[in-house]
Design an enzyme around this catalytic site. Structure first.
Site, PDB file in Angstrom:
ATOM      1  N   ILE A  12       0.836  -1.209   0.000  1.00 35.67           N
ATOM      2  CA  ILE A  12       0.000   0.000   0.000  1.00 35.67           C
ATOM      3  C   ILE A  12       0.869   1.256   0.000  1.00 35.67           C
ATOM      4  O   ILE A  12       0.570   2.240  -0.684  1.00 35.67           O
ATOM      5  CB  ILE A  12      -0.980   0.011   1.203  1.00 35.67           C
ATOM      6  N   ASP A  33      12.136   2.853   4.751  1.00 36.24           N
ATOM      7  CA  ASP A  33      11.728   1.435   4.762  1.00 36.24           C
ATOM      8  C   ASP A  33      12.920   0.562   5.147  1.00 36.24           C
ATOM      9  O   ASP A  33      14.037   0.795   4.691  1.00 36.24           O
ATOM     10  CB  ASP A  33      11.208   1.039   3.370  1.00 36.24           C
ATOM     11  N   THR A 125      -6.072  -0.842  10.642  1.00 31.48           N
ATOM     12  CA  THR A 125      -6.808  -1.894   9.936  1.00 31.48           C
ATOM     13  C   THR A 125      -8.157  -2.174  10.600  1.00 31.48           C
ATOM     14  O   THR A 125      -8.315  -1.986  11.820  1.00 31.48           O
ATOM     15  CB  THR A 125      -5.963  -3.193   9.943  1.00 31.48           C
ATOM     16  N   ASP A 126      -9.100  -2.687   9.814  1.00 35.08           N
ATOM     17  CA  ASP A 126     -10.395  -3.082  10.383  1.00 35.08           C
ATOM     18  C   ASP A 126     -10.256  -4.285  11.311  1.00 35.08           C
ATOM     19  O   ASP A 126     -11.165  -4.581  12.093  1.00 35.08           O
ATOM     20  CB  ASP A 126     -11.420  -3.365   9.274  1.00 35.08           C
ATOM     21  N   GLU A 127      -9.095  -4.993  11.231  1.00 33.01           N
ATOM     22  CA  GLU A 127      -8.935  -6.188  12.075  1.00 33.01           C
ATOM     23  C   GLU A 127      -8.897  -5.855  13.556  1.00 33.01           C
ATOM     24  O   GLU A 127      -9.052  -6.746  14.390  1.00 33.01           O
ATOM     25  CB  GLU A 127      -7.664  -6.955  11.684  1.00 33.01           C
ATOM     26  N   TYR A 153      -1.115 -10.225  15.160  1.00 27.83           N
ATOM     27  CA  TYR A 153      -1.031  -9.073  14.240  1.00 27.83           C
ATOM     28  C   TYR A 153      -2.058  -8.008  14.626  1.00 27.83           C
ATOM     29  O   TYR A 153      -1.710  -6.840  14.839  1.00 27.83           O
ATOM     30  CB  TYR A 153      -1.269  -9.526  12.782  1.00 27.83           C
ATOM     31  N   LYS A 157      -1.611  -4.120  16.095  1.00 28.19           N
ATOM     32  CA  LYS A 157      -2.138  -2.915  15.441  1.00 28.19           C
ATOM     33  C   LYS A 157      -3.056  -2.151  16.405  1.00 28.19           C
ATOM     34  O   LYS A 157      -3.047  -0.916  16.439  1.00 28.19           O
ATOM     35  CB  LYS A 157      -2.900  -3.284  14.153  1.00 28.19           C
ATOM     36  N   ASN A 183      -7.224  -4.574   1.216  1.00 27.92           N
ATOM     37  CA  ASN A 183      -6.866  -3.941  -0.057  1.00 27.92           C
ATOM     38  C   ASN A 183      -6.482  -5.006  -1.080  1.00 27.92           C
ATOM     39  O   ASN A 183      -6.016  -6.086  -0.714  1.00 27.92           O
ATOM     40  CB  ASN A 183      -5.649  -3.044   0.130  1.00 27.92           C
ATOM     41  N   PRO A 208      -4.752 -23.145  -2.092  1.00 25.29           N
ATOM     42  CA  PRO A 208      -5.053 -23.556  -0.714  1.00 25.29           C
ATOM     43  C   PRO A 208      -6.066 -22.647  -0.020  1.00 25.29           C
ATOM     44  O   PRO A 208      -5.719 -21.576   0.479  1.00 25.29           O
ATOM     45  CB  PRO A 208      -3.678 -23.458  -0.026  1.00 25.29           C
ATOM     46  N   ASN A 252     -14.195 -15.905   0.596  1.00 22.71           N
ATOM     47  CA  ASN A 252     -12.903 -16.291   0.012  1.00 22.71           C
ATOM     48  C   ASN A 252     -13.082 -17.242  -1.168  1.00 22.71           C
ATOM     49  O   ASN A 252     -12.447 -17.086  -2.206  1.00 22.71           O
ATOM     50  CB  ASN A 252     -12.022 -16.981   1.066  1.00 22.71           C
TER      51      ASN A 252
HETATM   52  P1  NAD Z   1       3.418  -4.894   3.357  1.00 18.93           P
HETATM   53  O1  NAD Z   1       3.784  -6.043   4.228  1.00 18.93           O
HETATM   54  O2  NAD Z   1       3.207  -5.108   1.912  1.00 18.93           O
HETATM   55  O3  NAD Z   1       4.541  -3.757   3.498  1.00 18.93           O
HETATM   56  C1  NAD Z   1       5.103  -3.404   4.722  1.00 18.93           C
HETATM   57  C2  NAD Z   1       6.322  -2.524   4.448  1.00 18.93           C
HETATM   58  O4  NAD Z   1       6.858  -2.102   5.706  1.00 18.93           O
HETATM   59  C3  NAD Z   1       7.461  -3.262   3.719  1.00 18.93           C
HETATM   60  O5  NAD Z   1       8.007  -2.450   2.713  1.00 18.93           O
HETATM   61  C4  NAD Z   1       8.503  -3.518   4.823  1.00 18.93           C
HETATM   62  O6  NAD Z   1       9.834  -3.563   4.341  1.00 18.93           O
HETATM   63  C5  NAD Z   1       8.262  -2.297   5.719  1.00 18.93           C
HETATM   64  N1  NAD Z   1       8.686  -2.553   7.104  1.00 18.93           N
HETATM   65  C6  NAD Z   1       8.385  -3.618   7.889  1.00 18.93           C
HETATM   66  N2  NAD Z   1       8.970  -3.487   9.092  1.00 18.93           N
HETATM   67  C7  NAD Z   1       9.644  -2.292   9.080  1.00 18.93           C
HETATM   68  C8  NAD Z   1      10.426  -1.595  10.036  1.00 18.93           C
HETATM   69  N3  NAD Z   1      10.659  -2.102  11.254  1.00 18.93           N
HETATM   70  N4  NAD Z   1      10.946  -0.392   9.688  1.00 18.93           N
HETATM   71  C9  NAD Z   1      10.729   0.128   8.455  1.00 18.93           C
HETATM   72  N5  NAD Z   1      10.014  -0.501   7.505  1.00 18.93           N
HETATM   73  C10 NAD Z   1       9.465  -1.707   7.811  1.00 18.93           C
HETATM   74  O7  NAD Z   1       2.148  -4.242   4.042  1.00 18.93           O
HETATM   75  P2  NAD Z   1       0.852  -3.548   3.368  1.00 18.93           P
HETATM   76  O8  NAD Z   1      -0.129  -4.583   3.029  1.00 18.93           O
HETATM   77  O9  NAD Z   1       1.303  -2.572   2.353  1.00 18.93           O
HETATM   78  O10 NAD Z   1       0.287  -2.768   4.641  1.00 18.93           O
HETATM   79  C11 NAD Z   1       0.746  -1.447   4.945  1.00 18.93           C
HETATM   80  C12 NAD Z   1       0.038  -0.962   6.189  1.00 18.93           C
HETATM   81  O11 NAD Z   1      -1.370  -0.954   5.979  1.00 18.93           O
HETATM   82  C13 NAD Z   1       0.266  -1.836   7.422  1.00 18.93           C
HETATM   83  O12 NAD Z   1       0.397  -0.992   8.536  1.00 18.93           O
HETATM   84  C14 NAD Z   1      -0.992  -2.670   7.527  1.00 18.93           C
HETATM   85  O13 NAD Z   1      -1.251  -3.002   8.869  1.00 18.93           O
HETATM   86  C15 NAD Z   1      -2.033  -1.705   6.995  1.00 18.93           C
HETATM   87  N6  NAD Z   1      -3.203  -2.296   6.329  1.00 18.93           N
HETATM   88  C16 NAD Z   1      -3.068  -3.221   5.343  1.00 18.93           C
HETATM   89  C17 NAD Z   1      -4.202  -3.698   4.690  1.00 18.93           C
HETATM   90  C18 NAD Z   1      -4.107  -4.706   3.559  1.00 18.93           C
HETATM   91  O14 NAD Z   1      -5.131  -5.185   3.089  1.00 18.93           O
HETATM   92  N7  NAD Z   1      -2.930  -5.028   3.064  1.00 18.93           N
HETATM   93  C19 NAD Z   1      -5.466  -3.235   5.052  1.00 18.93           C
HETATM   94  C20 NAD Z   1      -5.573  -2.291   6.106  1.00 18.93           C
HETATM   95  C21 NAD Z   1      -4.425  -1.824   6.715  1.00 18.93           C
HETATM   96  O1  DAU Z   2      -8.617  -6.417   6.838  1.00 21.00           O
HETATM   97  C1  DAU Z   2      -7.382  -5.782   6.646  1.00 21.00           C
HETATM   98  C2  DAU Z   2      -6.281  -6.816   6.718  1.00 21.00           C
HETATM   99  O2  DAU Z   2      -6.365  -7.590   5.533  1.00 21.00           O
HETATM  100  C3  DAU Z   2      -4.897  -6.197   6.871  1.00 21.00           C
HETATM  101  O3  DAU Z   2      -4.825  -5.538   8.104  1.00 21.00           O
HETATM  102  C4  DAU Z   2      -3.802  -7.254   6.765  1.00 21.00           C
HETATM  103  O4  DAU Z   2      -2.530  -6.634   6.776  1.00 21.00           O
HETATM  104  C5  DAU Z   2      -3.971  -8.000   5.459  1.00 21.00           C
HETATM  105  O5  DAU Z   2      -3.011  -9.027   5.359  1.00 21.00           O
HETATM  106  C6  DAU Z   2      -5.385  -8.582   5.367  1.00 21.00           C
HETATM  107  O6  DAU Z   2      -5.575  -9.644   6.353  1.00 21.00           O
HETATM  108  P1  DAU Z   2      -6.350 -11.002   5.988  1.00 21.00           P
HETATM  109  O7  DAU Z   2      -5.948 -12.018   6.953  1.00 21.00           O
HETATM  110  O8  DAU Z   2      -7.797 -10.756   5.774  1.00 21.00           O
HETATM  111  O9  DAU Z   2      -5.693 -11.267   4.519  1.00 21.00           O
HETATM  112  P2  DAU Z   2      -5.126 -12.583   3.813  1.00 21.00           P
HETATM  113  O10 DAU Z   2      -4.881 -12.222   2.378  1.00 21.00           O
HETATM  114  O11 DAU Z   2      -4.012 -13.201   4.563  1.00 21.00           O
HETATM  115  O12 DAU Z   2      -6.367 -13.577   3.873  1.00 21.00           O
HETATM  116  C7  DAU Z   2      -7.629 -13.218   3.330  1.00 21.00           C
HETATM  117  C8  DAU Z   2      -8.574 -14.376   3.603  1.00 21.00           C
HETATM  118  O13 DAU Z   2      -8.172 -15.490   2.804  1.00 21.00           O
HETATM  119  C9  DAU Z   2      -8.555 -14.860   5.039  1.00 21.00           C
HETATM  120  O14 DAU Z   2      -9.880 -15.249   5.407  1.00 21.00           O
HETATM  121  C10 DAU Z   2      -7.647 -16.081   5.008  1.00 21.00           C
HETATM  122  C11 DAU Z   2      -7.870 -16.639   3.616  1.00 21.00           C
HETATM  123  N1  DAU Z   2      -6.700 -17.318   2.983  1.00 21.00           N
HETATM  124  C12 DAU Z   2      -5.518 -16.650   2.944  1.00 21.00           C
HETATM  125  C13 DAU Z   2      -4.409 -17.222   2.377  1.00 21.00           C
HETATM  126  C14 DAU Z   2      -3.082 -16.514   2.338  1.00 21.00           C
HETATM  127  C15 DAU Z   2      -6.850 -18.580   2.432  1.00 21.00           C
HETATM  128  O15 DAU Z   2      -7.945 -19.161   2.436  1.00 21.00           O
HETATM  129  N2  DAU Z   2      -5.742 -19.152   1.851  1.00 21.00           N
HETATM  130  C16 DAU Z   2      -4.527 -18.542   1.813  1.00 21.00           C
HETATM  131  O16 DAU Z   2      -3.547 -19.166   1.309  1.00 21.00           O
END
Ligand code: NAD
Ligand code: DAU
Length: 339
Positions: A12, A33, A125-127, A153, A157, A183, A208, A252
């Site tokens: 993101i 980063d 995050t919504d989690e 996790y 957060k 996202n 899986p 899913n």
């Molecule tokens: P990501 O895992 O793709 O990226 C995380 C980034 O943070 C990486 O570039 C990593 O190198 C960097 N990082 C990790 N530890 C670090 C540290 N100690 N110092 C500096 N950099 C560090 O994560 P993402 O999916 O892009 O998520 C970004 C943010 O958004 C997170 O805070 C996550 O909790 C939040 N978020 C993610 C989602 C989602 O669906 N992916 C949804 C809601 C909120």
């Molecule tokens: O809701 C926001 C969150 O969404 C963020 O805060 C997290 O950083 C982000 O990783 C994401 O968390 P989820 O656990 O929802 O995402 P993930 O892609 O890991 O899994 C999405 C759903 O799919 C979850 O119900 C688990 C399932 N899953 C996931 C993987 C990786 C599977 O069934 N098989 C898989 O191999």
């Protein structure tokens, strides 16, 4: 305007940097980063030479390094994306989640206090709200929903969110928090559901699905999340939390079937595997506050967004093939080998 964007080499954060450099060409963006397994410098190659962009390899837990950067850059704002972000990894090894997600957030905010700042924004995050039951489609997460976390996790957060709000109350640090739903889009690391299924499908590997695949997530195209954060930075009220989500709930199993269909692959690839421990059933955001107060609405419909995303993974095979050919192989074997 100088903005430090932490975690900008991840999914993101990188999309946010691209969005901000395009939307506000007059801003200076400094990406901080650590480049963990999830950070990828090649993701940022298109902006690396921009005169108003700087990349700094640094850990947000490194207090001295963070303070030095603040002194050099005198940022107006800090947007904190840096985090350990994968639930499954947090179940395997919680401690690094506590360090980065909680302690690292504290270091960044101490830097903001020490050097003065117009805004510290925490990407949450919504989690943090836990989950909702599948048989109550009338329930949604609002900003008033109590924090009730399930995984290391989400607990880390939530801990960070509480710390951020305490810095507002105690030190009047001008903070905002966004809590977004799942996202999807370009540069999503292939350990997460959608990119993992796309990559496996393209390699004719088993898909899986945890448990029965009935868990529901509320999917938002990553650019819509970036727009929401930009809006919160310019119009959001300090001390406030904003939920961000697109009213786009999907099971899913339906996502995985859709990916098979779009890629012309057989659903026989789908394999039901042992469920995630403590697996949250349903996430669903009520985005009324950010809509009513800031005028935000998601713009990309899921049907278009998922097609664009799949197209991106087809056109950018080098990006994800390099990732899955390295250390990822060990990760995959450990997580899925005996599942
Ligand atoms: P990501 O895992 O793709 O990226 C995380 C980034 O943070 C990486 O570039 C990593 O190198 C960097 N990082 C990790 N530890 C670090 C540290 N100690 N110092 C500096 N950099 C560090 O994560 P993402 O999916 O892009 O998520 C970004 C943010 O958004 C997170 O805070 C996550 O909790 C939040 N978020 C993610 C989602 C989602 O669906 N992916 C949804 C809601 C909120
Ligand atoms: O809701 C926001 C969150 O969404 C963020 O805060 C997290 O950083 C982000 O990783 C994401 O968390 P989820 O656990 O929802 O995402 P993930 O892609 O890991 O899994 C999405 C759903 O799919 C979850 O119900 C688990 C399932 N899953 C996931 C993987 C990786 C599977 O069934 N098989 C898989 O191999």
């Amino acid at each position: 305007m100088t903005i430090i964007v932490t975690g900008g080499a991840g999914f993101i954060g990188s999309n946010f940097i691209f969005y901000m450099l395009k939307k506000h060409p007059e801003y200076r963006i400094v990406c901080l980063d650590k480049l963990t397994y999830a950070g990828n410098l090649s993701t940022l190659k298109s902006v690396m030479k921009s005169p108003n962009f700087r990349f700094v390899k640094l850990d947000i837990c490194d207090r001295e390094g963070v303070y030095k950067l603040f002194e050099e850059e005198k940022p107006d704002m800090v947007v904190n994306f840096a985090a350990e972000s994968h639930v499954d990894r947090s179940i395997e090894n919680p401690s690094v989640f506590l360090e980065t997600n909680i302690l690292g957030t504290g270091v960044l905010m101490d830097g903001c206090r020490k050097y003065g700042i117009k805004r510290y924004h925490q990407v949450s995050t919504d989690e943090v709200y836990g989950d909702l039951p599948l048989d109550r489609p009338d329930l949604f997460f609002t900003e008033e929903t109590p924090l009730h976390t399930s995984s290391p996790y989400s607990s880390s957060k939530a801990g960070a969110d509480l710390l951020v709000l305490s810095y507002f109350r105690t030190y009047s640090l001008p903070v905002t928090i966004s809590r977004c739903s799942n996202n999807y889009g370009p540069y999503h690391f292939p350990e997460k559901l959608i990119p993992l299924m796309i990559a496996n499908c393209l390699n004719d590997k088993p898909l899986p699905v945890y448990g029965e695949g009935k868990n529901v997530r509320d999917w938002l195209y990553v650019e819509d999340h970036c727009k929401a954060i930009d809006l919160i930075l310019s119009k959001g009220k300090v001390g406030e939390v904003y939920n961000v989500g697109g009213h786009n709930e999907k099971r899913n199993i339906d996502i995985v079937k859709l990916i098979c269909k779009e890629l012309g692959k057989s659903e026989d690839l789908i394999t039901f595997v042992t469920d995630r421990k403590g697996h949250d059933m349903r996430y669903a955001i009520d985005p009324a506050k950010i809509h009513n107060e800031l005028g935000w609405l998601p713009e990309t419909k899921f049907d278009d967004g998922i097609k664009k995303t799949i197209e991106w993974y087809l056109e950018n095979r080098d990006w994800w093939e390099e990732i899955i050919s390295g250390e990822y192989q060990n990760y995959y074997e450990k997580m899925y080998g005996n599942r």
